[in-house]
Design a protein around this motif. Sequence first.
Motif, PDB file in Angstrom:
ATOM      1  N   PRO A   1      18.028  59.922   5.415  1.00 23.57           N
ATOM      2  CA  PRO A   1      17.498  58.891   6.309  1.00 23.57           C
ATOM      3  C   PRO A   1      18.115  59.068   7.688  1.00 23.57           C
ATOM      4  CG  PRO A   1      19.134  57.948   4.834  1.00 23.57           C
ATOM      5  CD  PRO A   1      18.885  59.352   4.373  1.00 23.57           C
TER       6      PRO A   1
ATOM      7  N   ASN B   1      13.328  53.662  10.243  1.00 23.51           N
ATOM      8  CA  ASN B   1      13.131  54.852   9.440  1.00 23.51           C
ATOM      9  C   ASN B   1      11.700  54.965   8.946  1.00 23.51           C
ATOM     10  OD1 ASN B   1      15.234  56.906   8.335  1.00 23.51           O
ATOM     11  ND2 ASN B   1      16.401  55.046   8.823  1.00 23.51           N
ATOM     12  N   VAL B   2      11.206  53.854   8.356  1.00 21.74           N
ATOM     13  CA  VAL B   2       9.855  53.907   7.793  1.00 21.74           C
ATOM     14  C   VAL B   2       8.821  53.962   8.903  1.00 21.74           C
ATOM     15  CG1 VAL B   2       8.229  52.789   6.235  1.00 21.74           C
ATOM     16  CG2 VAL B   2      10.679  52.637   5.803  1.00 21.74           C
TER      17      VAL B   2
ATOM     18  N   CYS C   1      13.490  57.533   1.866  1.00 22.28           N
ATOM     19  CA  CYS C   1      12.900  58.763   2.376  1.00 22.28           C
ATOM     20  C   CYS C   1      11.483  58.946   1.832  1.00 22.28           C
ATOM     21  CB  CYS C   1      13.763  59.968   2.008  1.00 22.28           C
ATOM     22  SG  CYS C   1      15.322  59.972   2.892  1.00 22.28           S
TER      23      CYS C   1
ATOM     24  N   ARG D   1       9.329  56.598   3.725  1.00 20.31           N
ATOM     25  CA  ARG D   1       9.126  57.147   5.060  1.00 20.31           C
ATOM     26  C   ARG D   1       7.972  58.143   5.049  1.00 20.31           C
ATOM     27  NH1 ARG D   1      14.447  59.961   7.374  1.00 20.31           N
ATOM     28  NH2 ARG D   1      13.664  61.705   6.149  1.00 20.31           N
TER      29      ARG D   1
END
Lengths: 287, 410, 273
Positions: C113, C121-122, C174, C177
């Motif tokens: 991340p 992050n997303v 992740c 994401r």
Amino acid sequence: MIRSERGHGAKATERIAFGLLALATFLVVAPVIYIVVFILVNGSGSISWEFLTQAPRHRGLEGGIFPAIVGTFYLMIGTLLFALPVGVFSAIYLTEYARRNWLTRLINLSIVNLAGVPSIVFGLFGLGLFVLAMRSGSSLLAASLTLACQALAMIITTSREALMAVPRSYREGSLALGATKWQTVLHVVLPQAMPGIITGTVLATSRAIGETAPILAVGAAFLLPSLPSSPLDQFMALPYHLYIVATQVPGMPERTMWGTALVLLVVVLSFNTMAMVVRWRFRQRRV
Amino acid sequence: MLGTDAKSILKSIKALPFRKKVLLPVRILSDSRVPIGAKLVIPGLLLYLIMPLDLIPDFIPVLGQLDDLLVIILALGLIVRLCPPQVLHELVLKLGQTSSPPAQPKNQSGGRNPRLLKRFRLGEKIMELFIFGNGVLAIVVLVGIFGLLLKEGLPIFAHTPFWRFLFGDKWYPVSSPPTFGILPFLVASLMITVGAIIIALPVGVATAAYLAEVAPKAIRESVKPLIELLAGVPSVVIGFVGLLVLTPLVRNVFHLNTGLTGLTAAIMLAFMSLPVIVSVSEDALSMVPNEYKEASYALGATRWQTIVHVLIPAAISGITAAVMLGVGRAIGETMTVLMVAGGALSVPHSLAEPMRPMTATIAAEVNNAVRGGLQYQALFAIGAALFLITFATNLIADVVLERQKRRFQT
Amino acid sequence: MVIFSGEIERIPAVPAPEKIKLRTSGVNLFYGTFQALRNISIEIPAQAITAIIGPSGCGKTSFLRLFNRMNDLIHNARVEGSVELDDMPIYDQNTDVVELRKRVGMVFQKPNPFPMSVFDNVAFGPRRHGKDNRKELEEIVERSLHRAALLDEVKDKIHESALSLSGGQQQRLCIARVLAVDPEVILMDEPCSALDPVATLKIEDLMRALSENYTIVIVTHNMQQAARVSDMAAFLMMADDKTGELVEYGPTNRVFTNPKDPRTESYITGRFG
Ligand SMILES: Nc1ncnc2c1ncn2[C@@H]1O[C@H](COP(=O)(O)OP(=O)(O)O)[C@@H](O)[C@H]1O
Ligand SMILES: [Mg+2]
């Protein structure tokens, strides 16, 4: 019992040798401390409100060094303004974009050698290019550009280190999400490298504004009636001022020299220390 | 030149959406029917972007790049103008026809999804070009410095032949006729530098060995910042303290007429080149793999014997590089030698005499020299010589360092 | 969407009647002069999980990174042969790598991340692709976190640093994401190797759920994991010159119960004891 006679002799030799090594280290360190303490002690007596806030009078024999402080401050801003973006983008080119080819090798070679060019030669360069060819005269602008050229190599080197310290996995993560290269650099790599870049830049700038030879060649002024009001104005600066009061004006009271030296030292070293503390703190945090 | 035909083409270009307008020059360049002149615009453009002397210098942020942007746009326009009208017409039509994503008019049987086709990202390309421009700036500055030194300095050889300039022992820049011989300065630089290194080498390497191998952690951690601090003290401050403290000391100890001598300068320069010598040597010493040390201990050698017979020989190229860098620093240092070396213009015979090295000569006279005059040219020629000398020392240091790194990194 | 845990064994997918999502034919991969992969030809079905197994160093990661051209980042990597996504060659001169990576997402071996908030992050992918409407971004972030089965756990920490999450949460972040970019293929390189067994199970469940809508290719050195989650299994192994070769490929059930190649059998049984 196990130790032989010879071993004993070797031990004694070793003790003497290590003593000599320690002595050498002392020889390096002691003068540093001596210089700093010497200037602190002698200079602190001449620091007064008047000294810090007034312009010099009577060929500098009286009055203060205010315009020189301001000039050095302006030079720092100017140097930073020119050297920071160019240095950072160069470093970005080298770490993020450059391929391994002859051009990259050539750039690296240039940086190494740029770092070794004598400061007076930078001064000649500034004189020939900025002062004369570009007709900006003996101005703040010309001096800032000259100092920026000198700071460039160090800024590139330290910025590159900061960029390379950003883990590959961040770059890969970003690119794998379909971000473009520049987006990755701008949004992921640069924010991470910023503390390192800032530290290196501050360090390089503080070195640059402590330089005398380049601004001497470019044409710093010793006495000016007023503060510079535009980048194209003439300027005074602390290092040059110290050089003049220490060597060029007969009858100069010593306290003026000490005071100037102290102010210059404090300005430069406080930036140095600041940079080192920032670097140290971020190192701690990263662990 | 602009017939009605050309006008109608221009009109249809104007009708294109912005992205396609930008794409047009790209298409033109990849068309074989386009004359070489139009294609040469691109290298010309690149040349302008990396040139140090442009309308607004690149050093100035934002503004400095504004002219570059303008030139890019102008160049794109120029390319469109230089293209033959028929070809242009055809390309514009083609661009106008294709649907919104700039799909190539290739016949792909399986190409259901045009999304994978290369997109032209203008911002990205401009950024790339800009970053590239900054990336090569270090070369530009370095070459610019040397170019300028040569341009301003070489003309002196029309007045004083090269060898006479180099080995002449008389420097009378303002008498008439003036004489320019830089031998006194060369000798002074050489003497002071050699003197400085003779002092700094043992002290620096001993300090490095002490810090790398002997010193307790607390001492190491407190000495290193002090050495870094020394590197940060402005040279004029060190020169000033040297002037007040070292000069009388040298005069009294050696019973000289004046303390302003080459020796004083050499001691100062030794001190000033210590930070680089210590840090580079220490790096070199700590880069030596631990196995070397352990092998030596296993044979019963003491730590001191190990340092002398194993570590220093193994790190010798790094130490050499450190010395080269120290030499570069010493030759290039200006203010301290200007302040304490004495400034005598004759060829010195011993370090105990006053003398004036090359850097001090430039600094002392640069403000008096008339632009373009003989003295001005001579000073730039000295600058060029200095540049070459430091260039060589740095180059050697770099090559040697790389070799050391490669030796221990695999 | 419901997250199944402990789903019954699925009927192995046979590639023939299904749509082929990814295809390589005769692919060779070189790092400088070293050949890491030789003559790999494989067809990976859509909406299924394909596992790549094999001893470490046999080129699984290198193989996976073919599909989003991540190997382009390695300066001396060179690819021969063709790799296709939906029958489109992706190593073509005209291929837009950025577009390709939007469609082929990747989850790395070590959770990576960004050092920003969970939200950032997303939202990273969508933002880079031009979405800047706060409302829309919030929706995407929530949906993605939900689909990655992470929403409940991070609901209160959405604006805190992603680095404060546990390893398993980071890995699901992740994944979220990647989901936020809405890819068609998700490549996973040993996504559980840095995680504890509970976190591993969670990610496995998640993969099963995701395979309804996505084509998933997962590298794993864990045989049980490959057996548990995948529909198809490919076994890579080093030849004598250390170059990776495709030894066996087929429905997971078949590869595990009735391997054609003796090397597959000995590898699997060796691992199972
Ligand atoms: N960047 C690289 N440069 C050179 N060789 C590499 C690189 N990456 C991987 N390799 C080599 O390629 C082979 C396959 O590596 P990898 O794909 O990481 O295997 P796996 O994921 O199966 O463990 C290994 O021998 C490895 O040393
Ligand atoms: Mg791997």
